[in-house]
Design a protein around this motif. Structure first.
Motif, PDB file in Angstrom:
ATOM      1  N   VAL A 154       0.873  -1.182   0.000  1.00  0.00           N
ATOM      2  CA  VAL A 154       0.000   0.000   0.000  1.00  0.00           C
ATOM      3  C   VAL A 154       0.904   1.223   0.000  1.00  0.00           C
ATOM      4  N   GLU A 155       0.753   2.057  -1.025  1.00  0.00           N
ATOM      5  CA  GLU A 155       1.582   3.254  -1.167  1.00  0.00           C
ATOM      6  C   GLU A 155       0.691   4.469  -1.392  1.00  0.00           C
ATOM      7  N   GLY A 156       1.194   5.624  -1.016  1.00  0.00           N
ATOM      8  CA  GLY A 156       0.500   6.866  -1.331  1.00  0.00           C
ATOM      9  C   GLY A 156       0.872   7.329  -2.731  1.00  0.00           C
ATOM     10  N   THR A 157      -0.035   8.051  -3.360  1.00  0.00           N
ATOM     11  CA  THR A 157       0.249   8.613  -4.691  1.00  0.00           C
ATOM     12  C   THR A 157       0.253  10.131  -4.601  1.00  0.00           C
ATOM     13  N   ARG A 158       0.682  10.767  -5.659  1.00  0.00           N
ATOM     14  CA  ARG A 158       0.788  12.232  -5.656  1.00  0.00           C
ATOM     15  C   ARG A 158      -0.563  12.920  -5.571  1.00  0.00           C
ATOM     16  N   ASP A 159      -1.613  12.245  -6.054  1.00  0.00           N
ATOM     17  CA  ASP A 159      -2.944  12.879  -6.006  1.00  0.00           C
ATOM     18  C   ASP A 159      -3.669  12.604  -4.690  1.00  0.00           C
ATOM     19  N   GLY A 160      -2.969  12.032  -3.704  1.00  0.00           N
ATOM     20  CA  GLY A 160      -3.552  11.823  -2.384  1.00  0.00           C
ATOM     21  C   GLY A 160      -4.275  10.505  -2.213  1.00  0.00           C
ATOM     22  N   ARG A 161      -4.352   9.704  -3.263  1.00  0.00           N
ATOM     23  CA  ARG A 161      -5.003   8.396  -3.137  1.00  0.00           C
ATOM     24  C   ARG A 161      -3.969   7.348  -2.733  1.00  0.00           C
ATOM     25  N   GLY A 162      -4.464   6.174  -2.389  1.00  0.00           N
ATOM     26  CA  GLY A 162      -3.573   5.056  -2.093  1.00  0.00           C
ATOM     27  C   GLY A 162      -3.537   4.109  -3.276  1.00  0.00           C
ATOM     28  N   LEU A 163      -2.394   3.487  -3.492  1.00  0.00           N
ATOM     29  CA  LEU A 163      -2.226   2.484  -4.544  1.00  0.00           C
ATOM     30  C   LEU A 163      -1.970   1.146  -3.856  1.00  0.00           C
ATOM     31  N   VAL A 164      -2.860   0.182  -4.091  1.00  0.00           N
ATOM     32  CA  VAL A 164      -2.738  -1.140  -3.482  1.00  0.00           C
ATOM     33  C   VAL A 164      -2.327  -2.127  -4.568  1.00  0.00           C
ATOM     34  N   THR A 165      -1.231  -2.831  -4.327  1.00  0.00           N
ATOM     35  CA  THR A 165      -0.720  -3.838  -5.258  1.00  0.00           C
ATOM     36  C   THR A 165      -0.793  -5.195  -4.584  1.00  0.00           C
ATOM     37  N   ALA A 166      -1.331  -6.176  -5.309  1.00  0.00           N
ATOM     38  CA  ALA A 166      -1.349  -7.560  -4.825  1.00  0.00           C
ATOM     39  C   ALA A 166      -0.689  -8.436  -5.870  1.00  0.00           C
ATOM     40  N   TRP A 167       0.255  -9.247  -5.424  1.00  0.00           N
ATOM     41  CA  TRP A 167       0.978 -10.146  -6.320  1.00  0.00           C
ATOM     42  C   TRP A 167       1.027 -11.528  -5.679  1.00  0.00           C
ATOM     43  N   SER A 168       0.308 -12.482  -6.268  1.00  0.00           N
ATOM     44  CA  SER A 168       0.254 -13.839  -5.751  1.00  0.00           C
ATOM     45  C   SER A 168       0.937 -14.771  -6.735  1.00  0.00           C
ATOM     46  N   ARG A 169       1.741 -15.704  -6.206  1.00  0.00           N
ATOM     47  CA  ARG A 169       2.495 -16.616  -7.057  1.00  0.00           C
ATOM     48  C   ARG A 169       2.734 -17.930  -6.322  1.00  0.00           C
ATOM     49  N   PRO A 170       3.076 -18.989  -7.081  1.00  0.00           N
ATOM     50  CA  PRO A 170       3.332 -20.283  -6.440  1.00  0.00           C
ATOM     51  C   PRO A 170       4.592 -20.232  -5.581  1.00  0.00           C
ATOM     52  N   ALA A 171       4.586 -20.987  -4.491  1.00  0.00           N
ATOM     53  CA  ALA A 171       5.782 -21.074  -3.654  1.00  0.00           C
ATOM     54  C   ALA A 171       6.863 -21.890  -4.355  1.00  0.00           C
ATOM     55  N   TYR A 172       6.453 -22.914  -5.110  1.00  0.00           N
ATOM     56  CA  TYR A 172       7.407 -23.726  -5.863  1.00  0.00           C
ATOM     57  C   TYR A 172       7.734 -22.991  -7.156  1.00  0.00           C
ATOM     58  N   PRO A 173       8.999 -22.745  -7.449  1.00  0.00           N
ATOM     59  CA  PRO A 173       9.358 -21.859  -8.556  1.00  0.00           C
ATOM     60  C   PRO A 173       8.938 -22.314  -9.949  1.00  0.00           C
ATOM     61  N   LEU A 174       8.683 -23.606 -10.165  1.00  0.00           N
ATOM     62  CA  LEU A 174       8.324 -24.062 -11.516  1.00  0.00           C
ATOM     63  C   LEU A 174       6.885 -24.549 -11.620  1.00  0.00           C
ATOM     64  N   GLN A 175       6.053 -24.222 -10.646  1.00  0.00           N
ATOM     65  CA  GLN A 175       4.652 -24.655 -10.693  1.00  0.00           C
ATOM     66  C   GLN A 175       3.868 -23.715 -11.598  1.00  0.00           C
ATOM     67  N   TRP A 176       3.769 -24.076 -12.860  1.00  0.00           N
ATOM     68  CA  TRP A 176       3.128 -23.200 -13.845  1.00  0.00           C
ATOM     69  C   TRP A 176       1.642 -23.485 -14.006  1.00  0.00           C
ATOM     70  N   LEU A 177       1.141 -24.539 -13.376  1.00  0.00           N
ATOM     71  CA  LEU A 177      -0.274 -24.890 -13.471  1.00  0.00           C
ATOM     72  C   LEU A 177      -0.867 -24.721 -12.071  1.00  0.00           C
ATOM     73  N   ASP A 178      -1.741 -23.724 -11.895  1.00  0.00           N
ATOM     74  CA  ASP A 178      -2.239 -23.444 -10.540  1.00  0.00           C
ATOM     75  C   ASP A 178      -3.757 -23.466 -10.432  1.00  0.00           C
ATOM     76  N   TYR A 179      -4.455 -23.813 -11.495  1.00  0.00           N
ATOM     77  CA  TYR A 179      -5.917 -23.933 -11.491  1.00  0.00           C
ATOM     78  C   TYR A 179      -6.617 -22.646 -11.046  1.00  0.00           C
ATOM     79  N   GLY A 180      -6.019 -21.506 -11.367  1.00  0.00           N
ATOM     80  CA  GLY A 180      -6.627 -20.207 -11.081  1.00  0.00           C
ATOM     81  C   GLY A 180      -6.488 -19.726  -9.654  1.00  0.00           C
ATOM     82  N   ALA A 181      -5.739 -20.459  -8.824  1.00  0.00           N
ATOM     83  CA  ALA A 181      -5.665 -20.117  -7.399  1.00  0.00           C
ATOM     84  C   ALA A 181      -5.035 -18.749  -7.167  1.00  0.00           C
ATOM     85  N   ASN A 182      -3.923 -18.462  -7.817  1.00  0.00           N
ATOM     86  CA  ASN A 182      -3.237 -17.200  -7.536  1.00  0.00           C
ATOM     87  C   ASN A 182      -4.020 -15.988  -8.019  1.00  0.00           C
ATOM     88  N   ARG A 183      -4.711 -16.124  -9.139  1.00  0.00           N
ATOM     89  CA  ARG A 183      -5.575 -15.019  -9.575  1.00  0.00           C
ATOM     90  C   ARG A 183      -6.704 -14.807  -8.579  1.00  0.00           C
TER      91      ARG A 183
END
Length: 200
Positions: A154-183
């Protein structure tokens, strides 16, 4: 104006999550290529074994059937994962490394309360603070995955709003098939943010 000799305020340099996301996407592409190559090799090997056990045209047909069955099973898993991923629309993009952002006018404490509540609802463990703006949480191993890691900033922006970033990924580095879980996890956090909207 600063007084000579006084310490200068420093701006916290946060790691670039978008860049880290892009690096994970590149690594997952290699994982996908390795998985496809492995499945094709296994299918051909099993097909060869089936062909070798029976002589003549029957052996060729049996080998071809085995190859097609293995490839159909693999293709079915990929199609099922894609279908599950489409069931979770929202600001976060598709793929096992899912990244999204929303802007909000809500005060910081409300935003963080919504983030923690959303993470708890999705089964993530306690959060770990990596810097004043960022938390990381993980999910344990399950039948469908080696676990997941989510980073929320969560970061502030210049226009006074907040910017929320969410990044979800597999714990195992080569797990490319996740059945939509991370989204699903990333969008669960982003859609829980009060007074939020798309990033302009």
């Amino acid at each position: 104006m600063s007084v000579p000799g006084s310490p200068q305020p420093t701006r916290l340099e946060l790691p670039d999550l978008r860049e880290a996301h892009a690096a994970v996407v590149r690594r997952l592409r290699w994982g996908r290529l390795a998985a496809v190559g492995t499945m094709v090799t296994v299918a051909l090997f099993l097909g060869f074994l089936a062909t070798a056990t029976q002589a003549g045209p029957r052996g060729l047909v049996a080998g071809l059937v085995v190859v097609l069955c293995v490839l159909a099973l693999f293709g079915g898993l990929v199609a099922f994962s894609s279908r599950r991923e489409r069931q979770h629309p929202g600001p976060a993009g598709p793929g096992p490394s899912s990244f999204g952002q929303v802007a909000t006018t809500a005060p910081g404490p409300e935003v963080w309360a919504a983030v923690h509540a959303a993470l708890a609802r999705q089964g993530f463990g306690p959060t770990r603070t990596t810097d004043p703006n960022t938390v990381v949480a993980t999910r344990s191993l399950s039948m469908a995955s080696w676990g997941e890691t989510i980073t929320v900033r969560v970061e502030g922006t210049r226009d006074g709003r907040g910017l929320v970033t969410a990044w979800s990924r597999p714990a195992y580095p080569l797990q490319w098939l996740d059945y939509g879980a991370n989204r699903r996890y990333a969008n669960a956090v982003l859609t829980a943010i009060p007074a939020s909207g798309p990033v302009a």
